[in-house]
Each structure stands twice: as C-alpha cells, then as structure tokens.
Write a protein that holds these residues in place. Structure first.
Motif, PDB file in Angstrom:
ATOM      1  N   SER A  27       0.831  -1.201   0.000  1.00 18.15           N
ATOM      2  CA  SER A  27       0.000   0.000   0.000  1.00 18.15           C
ATOM      3  C   SER A  27       0.864   1.248   0.000  1.00 18.15           C
ATOM      4  CB  SER A  27      -0.899   0.018   1.244  1.00 18.15           C
ATOM      5  OG  SER A  27      -0.118   0.243   2.406  1.00 18.15           O
ATOM      6  N   ALA A  28       0.233   2.341  -0.353  1.00 14.90           N
ATOM      7  CA  ALA A  28       0.936   3.628  -0.321  1.00 14.90           C
ATOM      8  C   ALA A  28       1.316   3.980   1.116  1.00 14.90           C
ATOM      9  CB  ALA A  28       0.045   4.707  -0.916  1.00 14.90           C
ATOM     10  N   ARG A  29       0.438   3.710   2.043  1.00 11.45           N
ATOM     11  CA  ARG A  29       0.730   4.009   3.456  1.00 11.45           C
ATOM     12  C   ARG A  29       1.983   3.273   3.925  1.00 11.45           C
ATOM     13  NH1 ARG A  29      -2.186   8.208   4.486  1.00 11.45           N
ATOM     14  NH2 ARG A  29      -4.391   8.032   4.139  1.00 11.45           N
ATOM     15  N   GLU A  30       2.123   2.028   3.507  1.00 11.63           N
ATOM     16  CA  GLU A  30       3.308   1.238   3.861  1.00 11.63           C
ATOM     17  C   GLU A  30       4.571   1.892   3.282  1.00 11.63           C
ATOM     18  OE1 GLU A  30       4.636  -3.252   2.935  1.00 11.63           O
ATOM     19  OE2 GLU A  30       2.507  -3.019   3.412  1.00 11.63           O
ATOM     20  N   CYS A  31       4.471   2.343   2.053  1.00 16.94           N
ATOM     21  CA  CYS A  31       5.605   3.001   1.397  1.00 16.94           C
ATOM     22  C   CYS A  31       5.945   4.318   2.088  1.00 16.94           C
ATOM     23  CB  CYS A  31       5.285   3.247  -0.070  1.00 16.94           C
ATOM     24  SG  CYS A  31       6.569   4.139  -0.963  1.00 16.94           S
ATOM     25  N   LEU A  32       4.936   5.074   2.453  1.00 17.60           N
ATOM     26  CA  LEU A  32       5.152   6.381   3.079  1.00 17.60           C
ATOM     27  C   LEU A  32       5.865   6.283   4.423  1.00 17.60           C
ATOM     28  CD1 LEU A  32       1.740   8.010   2.197  1.00 17.60           C
ATOM     29  CD2 LEU A  32       3.992   8.797   1.431  1.00 17.60           C
ATOM     30  N   SER A  33       5.792   5.118   5.032  1.00 23.60           N
ATOM     31  CA  SER A  33       6.426   4.964   6.345  1.00 23.60           C
ATOM     32  C   SER A  33       7.867   4.459   6.253  1.00 23.60           C
ATOM     33  CB  SER A  33       5.601   4.013   7.223  1.00 23.60           C
ATOM     34  OG  SER A  33       5.640   2.709   6.698  1.00 23.60           O
ATOM     35  N   THR A  34       8.409   4.333   5.044  1.00 23.26           N
ATOM     36  CA  THR A  34       9.755   3.803   4.877  1.00 23.26           C
ATOM     37  C   THR A  34      10.803   4.913   4.838  1.00 23.26           C
ATOM     38  OG1 THR A  34      11.047   2.175   3.670  1.00 23.26           O
ATOM     39  CG2 THR A  34       9.888   3.772   2.357  1.00 23.26           C
ATOM     40  N   ASP A  35      12.040   4.532   4.960  1.00 24.05           N
ATOM     41  CA  ASP A  35      13.170   5.450   4.880  1.00 24.05           C
ATOM     42  C   ASP A  35      13.549   5.641   3.415  1.00 24.05           C
ATOM     43  OD1 ASP A  35      15.544   6.847   5.144  1.00 24.05           O
ATOM     44  OD2 ASP A  35      16.694   5.084   5.729  1.00 24.05           O
ATOM     45  N   PHE A  36      13.384   6.840   2.902  1.00 22.74           N
ATOM     46  CA  PHE A  36      13.631   7.099   1.486  1.00 22.74           C
ATOM     47  C   PHE A  36      15.103   7.109   1.117  1.00 22.74           C
ATOM     48  CE2 PHE A  36       9.361   8.544   2.101  1.00 22.74           C
ATOM     49  CZ  PHE A  36       8.743   8.022   0.997  1.00 22.74           C
ATOM     50  N   GLU A  37      15.971   7.224   2.075  1.00 20.43           N
ATOM     51  CA  GLU A  37      17.405   7.199   1.787  1.00 20.43           C
ATOM     52  C   GLU A  37      17.813   5.870   1.149  1.00 20.43           C
ATOM     53  OE1 GLU A  37      19.528   9.830   2.249  1.00 20.43           O
ATOM     54  OE2 GLU A  37      17.757  10.968   2.836  1.00 20.43           O
ATOM     55  N   SER A  38      17.062   4.815   1.420  1.00 18.56           N
ATOM     56  CA  SER A  38      17.419   3.496   0.916  1.00 18.56           C
ATOM     57  C   SER A  38      16.802   3.176  -0.451  1.00 18.56           C
ATOM     58  CB  SER A  38      17.006   2.427   1.925  1.00 18.56           C
ATOM     59  OG  SER A  38      15.586   2.403   2.050  1.00 18.56           O
ATOM     60  N   LEU A  39      15.951   4.046  -0.974  1.00 19.88           N
ATOM     61  CA  LEU A  39      15.267   3.773  -2.227  1.00 19.88           C
ATOM     62  C   LEU A  39      15.868   4.580  -3.378  1.00 19.88           C
ATOM     63  CD1 LEU A  39      11.558   3.866  -0.997  1.00 19.88           C
ATOM     64  CD2 LEU A  39      13.052   1.876  -1.211  1.00 19.88           C
ATOM     65  N   SER A  40      16.109   3.912  -4.509  1.00 26.66           N
ATOM     66  CA  SER A  40      16.631   4.581  -5.705  1.00 26.66           C
ATOM     67  C   SER A  40      15.519   4.981  -6.657  1.00 26.66           C
ATOM     68  CB  SER A  40      17.592   3.662  -6.446  1.00 26.66           C
ATOM     69  OG  SER A  40      18.675   3.337  -5.636  1.00 26.66           O
ATOM     70  N   CYS A  41      14.373   4.308  -6.540  1.00 26.16           N
ATOM     71  CA  CYS A  41      13.260   4.517  -7.451  1.00 26.16           C
ATOM     72  C   CYS A  41      12.020   3.888  -6.823  1.00 26.16           C
ATOM     73  CB  CYS A  41      13.580   3.851  -8.785  1.00 26.16           C
ATOM     74  SG  CYS A  41      12.287   3.975 -10.012  1.00 26.16           S
ATOM     75  N   ILE A  42      10.866   4.435  -7.129  1.00 25.79           N
ATOM     76  CA  ILE A  42       9.604   3.858  -6.672  1.00 25.79           C
ATOM     77  C   ILE A  42       8.752   3.575  -7.898  1.00 25.79           C
ATOM     78  CG2 ILE A  42       7.465   4.288  -5.400  1.00 25.79           C
ATOM     79  CD1 ILE A  42       9.163   6.092  -3.532  1.00 25.79           C
ATOM     80  N   ILE A  43       8.215   2.363  -7.971  1.00 20.09           N
ATOM     81  CA  ILE A  43       7.295   1.987  -9.042  1.00 20.09           C
ATOM     82  C   ILE A  43       5.960   1.692  -8.369  1.00 20.09           C
ATOM     83  CG2 ILE A  43       6.790   0.388 -10.918  1.00 20.09           C
ATOM     84  CD1 ILE A  43       9.824  -0.254 -10.990  1.00 20.09           C
ATOM     85  N   SER A  44       4.925   2.413  -8.777  1.00 17.13           N
ATOM     86  CA  SER A  44       3.631   2.265  -8.120  1.00 17.13           C
ATOM     87  C   SER A  44       2.498   2.170  -9.121  1.00 17.13           C
ATOM     88  CB  SER A  44       3.376   3.465  -7.200  1.00 17.13           C
ATOM     89  OG  SER A  44       2.083   3.396  -6.636  1.00 17.13           O
ATOM     90  N   ASP A  45       1.536   1.332  -8.798  1.00 14.67           N
ATOM     91  CA  ASP A  45       0.301   1.270  -9.561  1.00 14.67           C
ATOM     92  C   ASP A  45      -0.479   2.557  -9.295  1.00 14.67           C
ATOM     93  OD1 ASP A  45      -1.784   0.305 -11.116  1.00 14.67           O
ATOM     94  OD2 ASP A  45      -2.601  -0.970  -9.541  1.00 14.67           O
TER      95      ASP A  45
END
Length: 115
Positions: A27-45
C-alpha cells in the motif's frame, strides 16, 4: 508497489530479474512509512485503495530526497498521463510492463543495478 499481491510479486520478480534490488509494498501508506534514503526509485500502480498512485506521487514529491517515481496502470488515459506528469511522476507506463521497456526506463533514470 501494488495492492494486488500477484501483480506486486510479478513486478518485484521482473525488477529483480533485471539485476535490481527490490522492496515491495502492499500500500501507499506502507511506502510512506519507509526510509527514502534506501530507495533509488519507486514503481507504483495508479489504481490503489485508500491512497492512489497520483496522491502518492504528490505526497512523496513534497519530501526531501524523493527518488524518481514511475507510475503504472492497466487503464491509461490521456488525462491521467497529464495528471501524472503534473504531479511529478518521472514516467507513466501501461501494464503489463515489458522487461525491455522497464530496463530502458530505469537506465534513463540512471538507476544502478543492485540498488
């Protein structure tokens, strides 16, 4: 990220098969609660309950260090493409994603393999 488990697993497998590390969210809520420093890209429906992909892009783009966001949908419409661009999505792609197209997009965004 996709609320449909089969689609989420398939997308994660595709990204992994192309040599990239993945982290899947239901879910988007799950993604929003993550640390963005560790993500290079987000792919979302785009079509998700609660917070849809367009809303997610708007929420994420307001945060510092937001990675590029690729929106995917099985129901592409010209006005939706315009909304995605206006919201700040790096790319808008129709499902199903072909490995070649996804690899081209990730390369264009300078996403490094293994990250």
């Amino acid at each position: 990220m996709d609320d449909d488990e089969r689609a989420r697993v398939a997308l994660g497998s595709l990204v992994t098969s192309l040599g990239f590390s993945t982290c899947a969210f239901a879910s988007a809520r799950e993604c929003l609660s993550t640390d963005f420093e560790s993500l290079s890209c987000i792919i979302s429906d785009v079509q998700m309950p609660d917070v849809n992909g367009l809303q997610l892009v708007r929420m994420l783009r307001s945060r510092p260090n937001c990675p590029p966001i690729i929106l995917i949908t099985a129901f592409p419409r010209p006005n939706l493409m315009k909304q995605a661009a206006a919201a700040g999505a790096a790319c808008f792609v129709e499902k199903p994603l072909s490995p070649r197209i996804l690899l081209d997009i990730l390369s264009t965004l300078s996403i490094k393999k293994g990250t």
